[in-house]
Design a protein around this motif. Structure first.
Motif, PDB file in Angstrom:
ATOM      1  N   GLY A  33      41.863  32.146  36.052  1.00  0.00           N
ATOM      2  CA  GLY A  33      41.792  33.414  36.757  1.00  0.00           C
ATOM      3  C   GLY A  33      41.907  34.622  35.860  1.00  0.00           C
ATOM      4  N   ARG A  51      39.516  38.931  39.971  1.00  0.00           N
ATOM      5  CA  ARG A  51      39.424  40.134  40.810  1.00  0.00           C
ATOM      6  C   ARG A  51      38.338  41.074  40.280  1.00  0.00           C
ATOM      7  NH1 ARG A  51      44.931  43.333  41.662  1.00  0.00           N
ATOM      8  NH2 ARG A  51      45.454  41.241  42.294  1.00  0.00           N
ATOM      9  N   ASP A  52      38.276  41.236  38.958  1.00  0.00           N
ATOM     10  CA  ASP A  52      37.268  42.111  38.351  1.00  0.00           C
ATOM     11  C   ASP A  52      35.866  41.549  38.544  1.00  0.00           C
ATOM     12  OD1 ASP A  52      39.389  43.718  37.252  1.00  0.00           O
ATOM     13  OD2 ASP A  52      39.611  42.191  35.694  1.00  0.00           O
ATOM     14  N   LEU A  54      34.839  39.290  40.835  1.00  0.00           N
ATOM     15  CA  LEU A  54      34.468  39.252  42.248  1.00  0.00           C
ATOM     16  C   LEU A  54      34.215  40.632  42.830  1.00  0.00           C
ATOM     17  CD1 LEU A  54      36.778  36.387  43.493  1.00  0.00           C
ATOM     18  CD2 LEU A  54      34.294  36.330  43.180  1.00  0.00           C
ATOM     19  N   SER A  55      34.747  41.676  42.192  1.00  0.00           N
ATOM     20  CA  SER A  55      34.497  43.034  42.680  1.00  0.00           C
ATOM     21  C   SER A  55      33.011  43.373  42.623  1.00  0.00           C
ATOM     22  CB  SER A  55      35.299  44.059  41.873  1.00  0.00           C
ATOM     23  OG  SER A  55      34.762  44.187  40.565  1.00  0.00           O
ATOM     24  N   ASN A  63      36.581  48.772  50.195  1.00  0.00           N
ATOM     25  CA  ASN A  63      37.512  49.743  49.617  1.00  0.00           C
ATOM     26  C   ASN A  63      37.910  50.847  50.590  1.00  0.00           C
ATOM     27  OD1 ASN A  63      37.520  48.485  47.064  1.00  0.00           O
ATOM     28  ND2 ASN A  63      35.576  49.453  46.591  1.00  0.00           N
ATOM     29  N   ASP A 118      51.567  44.443  38.927  1.00  0.00           N
ATOM     30  CA  ASP A 118      50.902  43.529  39.857  1.00  0.00           C
ATOM     31  C   ASP A 118      50.038  42.502  39.124  1.00  0.00           C
ATOM     32  OD1 ASP A 118      50.274  42.424  42.325  1.00  0.00           O
ATOM     33  OD2 ASP A 118      48.536  43.727  42.608  1.00  0.00           O
ATOM     34  N   HIS A 120      49.531  38.481  37.763  1.00  0.00           N
ATOM     35  CA  HIS A 120      49.913  37.092  38.012  1.00  0.00           C
ATOM     36  C   HIS A 120      49.981  36.311  36.707  1.00  0.00           C
ATOM     37  CE1 HIS A 120      49.827  37.476  42.328  1.00  0.00           C
ATOM     38  NE2 HIS A 120      48.758  38.225  42.167  1.00  0.00           N
TER      39      HIS A 120
END
Length: 152
Positions: A33, A51-52, A54-55, A63, A118, A120
């Motif tokens: 990830g 996250r980057d 999948l954005s 958003n 934030d 992980h």
């Protein structure tokens, strides 16, 4: 206890010359990830996470909507993919600066930084800035909790 005692040492990383497409392929193949991005001297220059990546696929309205509970399906958007032009861009266009800890960092400091930002997963670097490991919240948390069994 120090973070070097619980971090993962076999880190999957990509060179800064990689494309977004290559980063996605490595994430899929290695099932990771977080991808640290390194330069020719193995120094950490940034990171890209799921996250980057999948954005690039999420519709822009995500958003702006505060409550997605009423959306059961994104319809035709579910089957769209980023264009070849986007996927063949340099990973440098998507990578983020990274929060790191030195391998001698204490576990509570590392965990506090992860909470504050934030994160992980957090890259761990040597004195000269080279990537030496990655620690997750789980790695740190279970190491801290394991010491609780020794409390009388």
């Amino acid at each position: 206890m120090r973070i070097r005692e619980c971090m993962k040492r076999n880190v999957i990383s990509i060179p800064e010359s990689s494309t977004i497409r290559e980063a996605a392929a490595v994430s899929v193949k290695e099932h990771v990830g977080l991808l640290p991005i390194i330069d020719a001297e193995d120094k950490l220059v940034g990171v890209v996470g799921l996250r980057d990546l999948l954005s690039l696929e999420l519709p822009d309205f995500v958003n702006f909507v505060t409550d997605l509970d009423f959306v059961h399906d994104f319809g035709a958007v579910e089957n769209t993919r980023p264009s070849a032009e986007v996927l063949d861009q340099s990973i440098q266009t998507l990578m983020k600066p990274t929060i790191t800890v030195h391998e001698d960092s204490g576990l509570l400091r590392a965990y506090a930084l992860m909470l504050q930002h934030d994160l992980h997963d957090m890259p761990v670097v040597s004195e000269d800035g080279k990537l030496v490991g990655v620690a997750s919240r789980v790695d740190i948390g279970t190491t801290i909790l394991s010491a609780w069994t020794k409390v009388a």
